[in-house]
Design a protein around this motif. Structure first.
Motif, PDB file in Angstrom:
ATOM      1  N   GLU A 178       0.809  -1.202   0.000  1.00 42.15           N
ATOM      2  CA  GLU A 178       0.000   0.000   0.000  1.00 42.15           C
ATOM      3  C   GLU A 178       0.848   1.260   0.000  1.00 42.15           C
ATOM      4  O   GLU A 178       1.867   1.346   0.637  1.00 42.15           O
ATOM      5  CB  GLU A 178      -0.869  -0.012   1.256  1.00 42.15           C
ATOM      6  N   LEU A 179       0.401   2.227  -0.730  1.00 40.16           N
ATOM      7  CA  LEU A 179       1.144   3.468  -0.767  1.00 40.16           C
ATOM      8  C   LEU A 179       0.139   4.590  -0.945  1.00 40.16           C
ATOM      9  O   LEU A 179      -0.547   4.672  -1.932  1.00 40.16           O
ATOM     10  CB  LEU A 179       2.112   3.430  -1.951  1.00 40.16           C
ATOM     11  N   GLY A 180       0.027   5.435   0.002  1.00 42.67           N
ATOM     12  CA  GLY A 180      -0.855   6.585  -0.141  1.00 42.67           C
ATOM     13  C   GLY A 180      -0.061   7.820   0.196  1.00 42.67           C
ATOM     14  O   GLY A 180       1.059   7.745   0.680  1.00 42.67           O
ATOM     15  N   THR A 181      -0.676   8.963  -0.031  1.00 38.16           N
ATOM     16  CA  THR A 181       0.052  10.205   0.197  1.00 38.16           C
ATOM     17  C   THR A 181       0.587  10.267   1.615  1.00 38.16           C
ATOM     18  O   THR A 181       1.708  10.658   1.868  1.00 38.16           O
ATOM     19  CB  THR A 181      -0.870  11.399  -0.023  1.00 38.16           C
ATOM     20  N   ARG A 182      -0.281   9.846   2.556  1.00 35.75           N
ATOM     21  CA  ARG A 182       0.101   9.931   3.948  1.00 35.75           C
ATOM     22  C   ARG A 182       1.305   9.047   4.244  1.00 35.75           C
ATOM     23  O   ARG A 182       2.236   9.454   4.916  1.00 35.75           O
ATOM     24  CB  ARG A 182      -1.084   9.517   4.815  1.00 35.75           C
ATOM     25  N   ASN A 183       1.227   7.817   3.688  1.00 34.58           N
ATOM     26  CA  ASN A 183       2.338   6.887   3.888  1.00 34.58           C
ATOM     27  C   ASN A 183       3.640   7.459   3.347  1.00 34.58           C
ATOM     28  O   ASN A 183       4.696   7.336   3.958  1.00 34.58           O
ATOM     29  CB  ASN A 183       2.063   5.576   3.153  1.00 34.58           C
ATOM     30  N   ILE A 246       1.224   7.278 -13.348  1.00 35.18           N
ATOM     31  CA  ILE A 246       1.114   8.710 -13.111  1.00 35.18           C
ATOM     32  C   ILE A 246       0.534   9.012 -11.724  1.00 35.18           C
ATOM     33  O   ILE A 246       0.965   9.928 -11.042  1.00 35.18           O
ATOM     34  CB  ILE A 246       0.292   9.382 -14.242  1.00 35.18           C
ATOM     35  N   LYS A 247      -0.424   8.152 -11.290  1.00 34.03           N
ATOM     36  CA  LYS A 247      -1.084   8.436 -10.007  1.00 34.03           C
ATOM     37  C   LYS A 247      -0.087   8.315  -8.847  1.00 34.03           C
ATOM     38  O   LYS A 247      -0.016   9.175  -7.977  1.00 34.03           O
ATOM     39  CB  LYS A 247      -2.251   7.464  -9.802  1.00 34.03           C
ATOM     40  N   LEU A 248       0.701   7.239  -8.936  1.00 33.64           N
ATOM     41  CA  LEU A 248       1.731   7.031  -7.908  1.00 33.64           C
ATOM     42  C   LEU A 248       2.672   8.217  -7.831  1.00 33.64           C
ATOM     43  O   LEU A 248       3.005   8.711  -6.766  1.00 33.64           O
ATOM     44  CB  LEU A 248       2.549   5.812  -8.297  1.00 33.64           C
ATOM     45  N   CYS A 249       3.084   8.667  -9.005  1.00 33.91           N
ATOM     46  CA  CYS A 249       4.055   9.749  -9.051  1.00 33.91           C
ATOM     47  C   CYS A 249       3.450  11.031  -8.521  1.00 33.91           C
ATOM     48  O   CYS A 249       4.103  11.805  -7.826  1.00 33.91           O
ATOM     49  CB  CYS A 249       4.550   9.953 -10.479  1.00 33.91           C
ATOM     50  N   GLU A 250       2.182  11.253  -8.861  1.00 36.65           N
ATOM     51  CA  GLU A 250       1.499  12.433  -8.341  1.00 36.65           C
ATOM     52  C   GLU A 250       1.501  12.414  -6.825  1.00 36.65           C
ATOM     53  O   GLU A 250       1.758  13.424  -6.167  1.00 36.65           O
ATOM     54  CB  GLU A 250       0.041  12.465  -8.825  1.00 36.65           C
ATOM     55  N   GLU A 251       1.198  11.243  -6.277  1.00 35.56           N
ATOM     56  CA  GLU A 251       1.138  11.125  -4.815  1.00 35.56           C
ATOM     57  C   GLU A 251       2.495  11.419  -4.199  1.00 35.56           C
ATOM     58  O   GLU A 251       2.605  12.158  -3.220  1.00 35.56           O
ATOM     59  CB  GLU A 251       0.673   9.732  -4.412  1.00 35.56           C
ATOM     60  N   LEU A 252       3.509  10.848  -4.813  1.00 29.05           N
ATOM     61  CA  LEU A 252       4.854  11.070  -4.309  1.00 29.05           C
ATOM     62  C   LEU A 252       5.188  12.552  -4.385  1.00 29.05           C
ATOM     63  O   LEU A 252       5.729  13.140  -3.456  1.00 29.05           O
ATOM     64  CB  LEU A 252       5.862  10.273  -5.144  1.00 29.05           C
TER      65      LEU A 252
END
Lengths: 390, 288
Positions: A178-183, A246-252
């Protein structure tokens, strides 16, 4: 007594120490549990596992080490068809069941179930080299081995149909998923370096009070403001094969933006060449020479490159290899230049680590980066941060 | 039941207000028997803090709560030397100033160590504090004693208190600290456990209402993309509202897409984006 179990845990990647083992012995001696396998499982779990991301690993090792023990004192019900049906219910949705049942073909059900289980086995094992799945060997008669998959009585109130550790409820807490912005923020926070530098503008209340009380007169102490001194350069691969990520990168990106005061970011395509850009809309007219970047930002900046590194090997190794323009010097040259300026550089790759070996360009970049390539997952990010902090 | 007597087999088995799962009972009992700290983690709202209160109640002892903030320092739990009052008193010529002990303020740990009944000490949300905080408490929690430099005395626990520590996982805790603890992760209760929990809190709830509300609740939790999933405490609040409003049952039961957003959703959905998400889902199901 349970030394075997202890070493299996260690091999299984659960961080355990002798302290915990002694603690378990002490607890057993003090009679904390009845002599019952479930109780023992709970006790061992709360002694050995200190982080929920390790619960799944623990469950798997426990299942492997204590396989078979749970049958003691329990009635083993052997009505293969009955419980195979149960198994089918567990693994197939009602719709699928109905659909197959409508065909009236038991073998068909078993075949579907077998396939489903095979898929699942594969999925469970993904990336975990150290263990088979809880010692299951699922295929005997009807593609099943009744002892491998422990299904006893009807799934009753006690949830005994599948043993608790075999349910593996904590599967998705494993930190490679799992990877979210908070994480990401929490992970990024680890490279903060707090420093007080510059003018002493802040009243140091504690020190003032301490000093005043000691001296007996008002003695004001000032300190410089405390801020995060870490400086980051981010390079993002954009377009083409990066689109799915792209979504992952945006979050990062959004996480990094809110975490660092000194953060500069640039985009590139596939590999780093002589130009990078800040605004993707004007990428062709408004590029900044990479040389200027290297000259502008001092060498104490830490560099994070995000990209899938999936391209034709020519794009890295040869001048003129770029798919978008004519590059005078090869991507490799530019990467080496970057690395020579910034010693703290890492590459984050959104592609799962297990696929890396099949892509020649990933191998090449990884070699160029001196192995400092990490998958873009929480655990990967943590390793990357560790590398940056060294 | 008491925590004092080692010979007496004290067992925690939930209380009338708290449903404890088997694994939780084992963890609490192990920590109580060996007098080691118990670290509790879990989703927000799954009853981590409440657990300490209930354990104290079950063992019939007092609960000492220490709530941690980002500014909390480890030594505040031991004692604080109030130099400022002493300075003021000295300028006023107060007699008190001669004895430094008048200016030592006892912290929660000191309180717990010297309490006449073995208490339960709750260190709530330890991850809020600075990253070094747990390390600073290592020795004190391990040996259950500390030294007061100003007076030169050593405070030692008469009876080792049962320490319960909760964490929301905002920071990782140091390994050395973890090694000394028992750990329990409260996982989200399944439907059967949840029904037990509801019955414990609202014994006279209508069965039908509880069932319907529960199925809506789990539906809401399963909506993909929710930012903040509702938890046990939100469900209990929501049920309370539902009961006090006394809505007709068919409001809950109707599977009409127009009412996809559950009634009185304010108690369940706390995030603007999530409400938008539901509105969008409702809109989409209306169109199909």
């Amino acid at each position: 007594m349970f030394t075997n179990f202890f070493y299996e845990l260690k091999d299984g990647g659960v961080p355990v120490s002798i302290n915990e083992y002694l603690m378990l012995m002490e607890a057993l001696q003090a009679g904390c549990t009845d002599y019952e396998i479930d109780q023992f499982y709970y006790l061992a779990r709360s002694t050995f596992v200190k982080d929920e991301k390790n619960l799944d690993k623990f469950d798997r090792v426990f299942g492997k080490v204590f396989q078979g023990i749970e049958f003691i004192g329990e009635e083993a019900v052997e009505i293969p068809e009955e419980w195979l049906r149960k198994m089918a219910e567990l693994h197939l949705t009602q719709e699928e069941m109905d659909e197959i049942e409508a065909l009236g073909d038991w073998d068909k059900i078993m075949e579907t179930l077998k396939k489903r289980l095979e898929e699942q086995e594969k999925r469970h094992q993904g990336g975990n080299k150290w263990i088979g799945t809880a010692g299951r060997s699922p295929f005997g008669a009807y593609g099943y081995n009744p002892e491998g998959v422990r299904i006893g009585q009807d799934k009753g109130r006690h949830g005994k149909a599948i043993k608790v550790w075999d349910k593996r409820e904590f599967k998705n807490l494993d930190d490679s998923v799992e990877l979210g912005t908070r994480n990401i923020k929490v992970a990024l926070r680890k490279i903060r370096q707090f420093a007080r530098e510059g003018e002493a503008t802040e009243l140091d209340l504690d020190d003032t009070i301490r000093s005043t009380a000691h001296k007996g007169y008002l003695d004001i102490k000032m300190v410089p403001e405390r801020h995060n001194a870490v400086k980051i350069l981010l390079f993002f691969d954009i377009g083409g094969s990066m689109d799915p990520h792209i979504k992952l990168c945006e979050e990062l990106f959004s996480a990094a933006r809110s975490e660092f005061k000194h953060l500069e970011f640039f985009y590139f395509h596939n590999c780093l060449y002589e130009g990078v850009w800040k605004d993707n809309k004007r990428r062709h007219n408004d590029t900044m020479p990479t040389m200027d970047v290297l000259h502008t930002y001092p060498h104490d900046y830490k560099v994070i490159i995000v990209g899938d590194a999936s391209m034709s090997p020519y794009e890295i190794a040869y001048p003129g290899g770029s798919v978008e323009h004519w590059n005078e010097e090869s991507g490799e040259t530019w990467l080496r230049r970057l690395l020579s300026v910034y010693s703290k550089t890492i590459w984050l790759n959104p592609i799962p680590e297990k696929h890396w070996e099949y892509e020649q360009s990933i191998q090449m970049i990884k070699q160029l980066m001196e192995n400092r390539m990490f998958p873009l997952s929480i655990s990967g990010l943590e390793d990357a941060i560790k590398e940056l902090r060294r | 039941m008491s925590l004092n007597d080692p010979t007496q087999q004290s067992r925690f088995s939930g209380t009338e207000n708290y449903v404890a799962t088997d694994d939780l009972k084992v963890a609490v009992n192990a920590a109580a028997t060996l007098k080691r700290p118990l670290l509790i983690k879990g989703e927000p709202g799954t009853g981590k803090t409440v657990l300490a209160q209930e354990v104290a109640k079950a063992f019939d002892t007092d609960l000492i709560e220490w709530h941690i903030k980002s500014t909390t320092k480890a030594h505040q739990g031991l004692y604080e030397y109030d130099a400022v009052s002493r300075l003021r008193d000295s300028q006023l010529g107060d007699e008190k100033v001669k004895d430094i002990r008048n200016y030592i303020k006892r912290g929660k740990l000191w309180e717990a160590f010297t309490h006449e009944k073995t208490p339960v000490l709750l260190i709530d949300e330890i991850d809020k504090a600075d990253i070094e905080f747990p390390n600073d408490l290592l020795l004190e929690i391990d040996r259950m004693e500390f030294h007061v430099y100003e007076t030169g005395e050593t405070v030692k626990a008469v009876n080792r208190p049962l320490v319960i520590i909760t964490s929301n996982n905002e920071k990782e805790l140091p390994d050395a600290f973890l090694r000394r603890c028992f750990f329990h992760y409260i996982k989200f209760p399944d439907e059967a456990t949840m029904l037990d929990i509801i019955n414990v809190h609202y014994p006279d709830i209508k069965k039908e209402l509880a069932r319907e509300a529960l199925s809506i609740f789990f539906d809401v939790r399963n909506v993909p993309g929710m930012k903040k999933k509702p938890s046990t405490s939100e469900l209990l609040d929501w049920l309370k509202l539902l009961m006090s409003e006394d809505l007709p049952m068919d409001v809950l039961k109707s599977k009409d897409p127009k009412t996809l957003i559950p009634p009185l959703h304010g108690a369940l959905i706390k995030n603007e984006q999530d409400i938008h998400l539901f509105e969008r889902l409702a809109f989409m199901s209306k169109r199909t």
